[in-house]
Scaffold this active site. Sequence first.
Site, PDB file in Angstrom:
ATOM      1  N   GLY A  80       0.820  -1.035   0.034  1.00 23.76           N
ATOM      2  CA  GLY A  80       0.157  -0.077  -0.111  1.00 23.76           C
ATOM      3  C   GLY A  80       0.833   1.377  -0.063  1.00 23.76           C
ATOM      4  O   GLY A  80       0.174   2.339   0.568  1.00 23.76           O
ATOM      5  N   GLY A  81       2.098   1.303  -0.547  1.00 25.22           N
ATOM      6  CA  GLY A  81       2.812   2.265  -0.871  1.00 25.22           C
ATOM      7  C   GLY A  81       2.125   3.126  -2.066  1.00 25.22           C
ATOM      8  O   GLY A  81       0.952   2.714  -2.570  1.00 25.22           O
ATOM      9  N   ALA A  91       2.943   3.159  -5.288  1.00 27.35           N
ATOM     10  CA  ALA A  91       2.484   2.086  -6.434  1.00 27.35           C
ATOM     11  C   ALA A  91       1.081   1.525  -6.462  1.00 27.35           C
ATOM     12  O   ALA A  91       0.310   1.395  -7.088  1.00 27.35           O
ATOM     13  CB  ALA A  91       3.772   1.363  -7.018  1.00 27.35           C
ATOM     14  N   ARG A  97      23.764  10.126  -7.031  1.00 26.10           N
ATOM     15  CA  ARG A  97      23.994   9.559  -5.829  1.00 26.10           C
ATOM     16  C   ARG A  97      25.409   8.788  -5.871  1.00 26.10           C
ATOM     17  O   ARG A  97      26.148   8.880  -4.945  1.00 26.10           O
ATOM     18  CB  ARG A  97      22.837   9.205  -5.472  1.00 26.10           C
ATOM     19  CG  ARG A  97      21.902   9.801  -5.073  1.00 26.10           C
ATOM     20  CD  ARG A  97      20.404   9.294  -4.946  1.00 26.10           C
ATOM     21  NE  ARG A  97      19.332  10.409  -4.426  1.00 26.10           N
ATOM     22  CZ  ARG A  97      18.099  10.147  -4.139  1.00 26.10           C
ATOM     23  NH1 ARG A  97      17.506   8.922  -4.422  1.00 26.10           N
ATOM     24  NH2 ARG A  97      17.332  11.206  -4.033  1.00 26.10           N
ATOM     25  N   HIS A 142      20.180   2.708   0.252  1.00 24.23           N
ATOM     26  CA  HIS A 142      18.852   3.426  -0.031  1.00 24.23           C
ATOM     27  C   HIS A 142      17.781   2.990  -1.024  1.00 24.23           C
ATOM     28  O   HIS A 142      16.578   3.095  -0.595  1.00 24.23           O
ATOM     29  CB  HIS A 142      19.356   4.918  -0.570  1.00 24.23           C
ATOM     30  CG  HIS A 142      18.179   5.849  -0.611  1.00 24.23           C
ATOM     31  ND1 HIS A 142      17.346   6.257   0.511  1.00 24.23           N
ATOM     32  CD2 HIS A 142      17.852   6.863  -1.592  1.00 24.23           C
ATOM     33  CE1 HIS A 142      16.278   7.006  -0.106  1.00 24.23           C
ATOM     34  NE2 HIS A 142      16.698   7.448  -1.242  1.00 24.23           N
ATOM     35  N   GLU A 168       9.241   0.267  -6.515  1.00 31.25           N
ATOM     36  CA  GLU A 168      10.483   0.000  -6.043  1.00 31.25           C
ATOM     37  C   GLU A 168      10.691  -1.428  -6.389  1.00 31.25           C
ATOM     38  O   GLU A 168      11.893  -1.748  -6.670  1.00 31.25           O
ATOM     39  CB  GLU A 168      10.905   0.318  -4.849  1.00 31.25           C
ATOM     40  CG  GLU A 168      12.412   0.134  -4.557  1.00 31.25           C
ATOM     41  CD  GLU A 168      13.126   0.703  -3.154  1.00 31.25           C
ATOM     42  OE1 GLU A 168      12.292   1.611  -2.570  1.00 31.25           O
ATOM     43  OE2 GLU A 168      14.245   0.360  -2.814  1.00 31.25           O
ATOM     44  N   SER A 215      11.853   8.508  -8.133  1.00 31.65           N
ATOM     45  CA  SER A 215      11.508   7.167  -7.716  1.00 31.65           C
ATOM     46  C   SER A 215       9.931   7.413  -7.653  1.00 31.65           C
ATOM     47  O   SER A 215       8.950   6.668  -7.695  1.00 31.65           O
ATOM     48  CB  SER A 215      11.876   6.771  -6.506  1.00 31.65           C
ATOM     49  OG  SER A 215      11.740   7.896  -5.278  1.00 31.65           O
ATOM     50  N   LEU A 216       9.405   8.571  -7.109  1.00 33.68           N
ATOM     51  CA  LEU A 216       7.922   8.790  -6.697  1.00 33.68           C
ATOM     52  C   LEU A 216       7.285   8.768  -8.057  1.00 33.68           C
ATOM     53  O   LEU A 216       6.132   8.250  -8.202  1.00 33.68           O
ATOM     54  CB  LEU A 216       7.764  10.167  -6.072  1.00 33.68           C
ATOM     55  CG  LEU A 216       8.335  10.249  -4.701  1.00 33.68           C
ATOM     56  CD1 LEU A 216       8.037  11.523  -4.129  1.00 33.68           C
ATOM     57  CD2 LEU A 216       7.878   9.260  -3.792  1.00 33.68           C
TER      58      LEU A 216
END
Lengths: 250, 594, 218
Positions: free
Chosen positions: B11-12, B14, B297, B364, B389, B404-405
Amino acid sequence: MAETKQVIVKVKRQASPKDPARWEEFSLQWRPSMNVIICLRDIAENPVTRDGKKTTPISYDSNCLEEICGSCAMLINGKARMACSALVDQLEQPIRIEPLSKFPLVRDLTVDRQFMFESLKRVKAWIPIDGTYNLGEGPRISPEIQEKGYPLSNCISCGSCLEVCPQVNEHNQFVGAAIISQVRLFNMHPTGAMNKSERLKALMGPGGIQECANAQNCVHACPKNIPLTESIAEVNRDVWKQALLGWLTG
Amino acid sequence: MRQPKIIVVGGGLAGLMATIRVAEAGVPVELFSIVPVKRSHSVCAQGGINAAKNQKGEGDTTDKHFDDTIYGGDFLANQPLVKRMCEAAPGIIDLLDRMGVMFNRTPEGLLDYRRFGGTLYHRTAFAGATTGQQLLYALDEQVRRHEAEDKVKKFESSTFLSAVIDEGRVCRGICAMDLRSMEVKTYAADAVIFATGGIGAIFGRSTNSVVCTGSAQSALFQQGVDYANGEFIQVHPTAIPGEDKLRLMSESARGEGGRVWVPRNPAEKRPPRSIPEAERFYFLEEWYPKYGNLVPRDIATRAIHRIVYQEKLGVDGQAAVYLDVTHIPRETLDRKLEGILEIYEKFLGVDPRVEPMKVFPAMHYTMGGIWVNGEDQATNVPGIYAAGECEYQYHGANRLGANSLVSCIFGGGIAGPAAAQYAKNLEKGAESIPSVVFDAEKKRQEEKNQKLISQDGSENPITIWREFGYIMTEHVTVTRINKNLEMAEAKIRTLQERYKKINLSDRTKWSNQTLNFARELENMLILARVITLGALARNESRGAHYKPDFPDRDDANWLKTTRAKWVNNEIQLAYEPVDISLIRPRARRYDAAK
Amino acid sequence: MSFTASQPDTSYLLRKLHSFTGILPVGAFLAEHFWSNSSALVSPQRYNDVSQELQTIPFRLAVEWGAIFLPMLFHGGYGIWIWLRGKSNVSDYPWAGNWLYTLQRYTGLIAFAYIGWHLYTERWLTHGRSTYANVAEDMQNPWYLAFFVVGILASSFHLGAGIWNFLCKWGLAATVKAQQAAGRFGAVVGVTFSLVGILIVLSFRFDWHPFSAYLPNK
């Protein structure tokens, strides 16, 4: 090991809602920047009480460990707070850890905060969009409104405001400050305002905004520093205005 | 007509986006999550979300966003879908804006954009320093709305154990365990979308949340779902060291002007603010003049490692460098970065507005993940989809900040309708599958629980996990050396042997978190080997994967996707070509124009 | 939870009414009462004049019951019900607002009991014809005196804190600053009423009339 510093932790245990509660005491090895979560993990790795009795690891909720997911609220030395940001060095020992008392207990420190999510449903805490297909940009919002709304939208549903509220208890289904503040947030948004009257009406129901008795504990306990009392006052004004208007115009 | 049904696991961002899209398609959806979905790890994303809206008049375009993403990912991503994502990004921002996300605004009332790593444009929309939280809440609210309309049913204290796969190798549902009653149950569905997020726990401490174990991905892998590019692990350059967690210090601190430095003199004793400019070594700015503090990064992480381990210039001789925002006006800090600066202050008791922060790299993000086709987020097992992810598709060998979002929402947005369409097109739905298929899977999982609960052994799962985390962090993150990787792999195998002898200190059958963790640990160990073996095999340096013995990118031999398969209970690595049909690979350099 | 649960119920109306009656008419009556009784500070005669004036207003019974007794009964009775629905936790969270919350309940109860007794002795037993002499005589009893003082302090506190609550709960003072100002205003009211009330008691007890100089010389 004689010279290493120890941390004494007392945990209120309860195997299930049906079982009796009991206290267990643990002695842990102190480390720099230790927090309550680290204490609970240490106990899980070596679940032996201070007097050498074997026990089970402690059941507790946690997730992000940076005070933004809202999982690990519990009573630490009698105060509702997030376990991840409760630093051992800033706590009086023995550290007493108990579950939140205003929510149904699951086991040990785990409680069920579904009530808060149900309340969000009740007040329609969402923006009524037509669909996720492309309909262009949203309404323009002034930086001023954004700066008011953003702090409100930081609510992590941890339940601290309900826990400390004297009006939330077994006789009283008060929805609590967090939900009222969400009503303010959604009513502030140009599209959200289209459901404004329904939200205000919901807050006049059982356990609604009238149950607030202005003790203002919520605003002190909120880990996200949300201006909850301001929200309650503003929503209160909107609610009675709407009620009065409805009564006058039938 | 047959009524299809979809399950979403996770339930993030995505998972929620997929759920909304399935509900909009008129298909009932059941949403499974270990934690109430509002507490998912997406809340931890801080800095922002990328979209080339060109709202600062810099001439930014979605093509440039696409190029930055492919280039930043060192050309390992299949290009067509990345292009589609970058083109969809502005629409995604509009959607989030319509959902009421409290994005920061310009005086005209438009969305404000900031700069982020790996680009020269102001392309990142943001809501203070808690953008992920704000986005997740917006989707959570929409899902709650669908839930109130009975289109969505949530199971928010449930953990996925395995997929139910029939004899025709088609997925027909899932097997899950209620984390309170510990009851194992199967749930039929015509298609299942996995959005189970990151794998941080495999590295012991990381910037990830507790639930990010990769257990679900590993369980699927062991059921024949391929896993791609596992060796690409992003280490974030700036995190606050801590024993329970390495708390992220967002790239936005540098996006807003934060500078990374160390004292030039390793024996420096003065407090940081009294060290004169000339005696400070702004190594990122010196080494990478064009991008300065905003290099990608992987570059920043290796630079910090070099400063600390080779140049021996770590602050106070420790593994730390300064991240300095003290020169930025307080008012700007409070308006744009308050959330993250508070974290530092809260957990270390030092005000970063006054005193430079001490930071160090931390595991990360995983660029690798469940293999999906380049079209519609479908895996190689019919009926199983993946988004967010947990899949591998959008970031190549290194992810750019704030991408990523957008990839979560884009991937979830594709997976939802694709799964719904697949389910509608099925001739025979899950309801026609004999119950013995479900019962067999349920029995298999119950037996696993029973064995764990009843066995007597000498090993503690948390002790194994701690040792495991140290091995992975030391050998399988920033710098990879083949003989160390071999050793790490061998050590994981011995941990797997020790795992067989674990002894659960909790044998009760109510809210038993020890049992659940033990189950996750077994899966984590297998996924760790996929990562390690992938890294061992790839003899080149690309993006986040860096081998000093093979310091260059080797397109001739390694411009290919690693695709791990589970064959006869062992890991097998296969490779497939990367779709580079849109942008020809070129050398990736951040010390000069690209 | 069903959506029918969102329908407004009577508790909202009653709670608002409770809050409102605390100010109007109960608070307003208290102000009037203190004002009238302050005439004792001038002279017994002046007090008796004012009393007689009030005792002879038209529709006296209707006014007394409609504007004073019934609202007070409702405010007090419903207040007790509210108290039962709350659960003070000031020992765990000793913040100022929480102290006010708890004290508001106890002072409310004391004030309610006191007012009941006060009405019984000064209104019922005297058949609404109380004079300076009656009151002064009562005040010679130290228990009476003590109860008077306690009752006045409790009522004054309850009104002061009630004004603060009222301004917050009706959203008339919303921001932190406005609520602080409302708090200061409530405090001023509470302290003023306490002082005036005590002065009146002292006046009866010691036959003390500091404003007698206002009277024209005879």
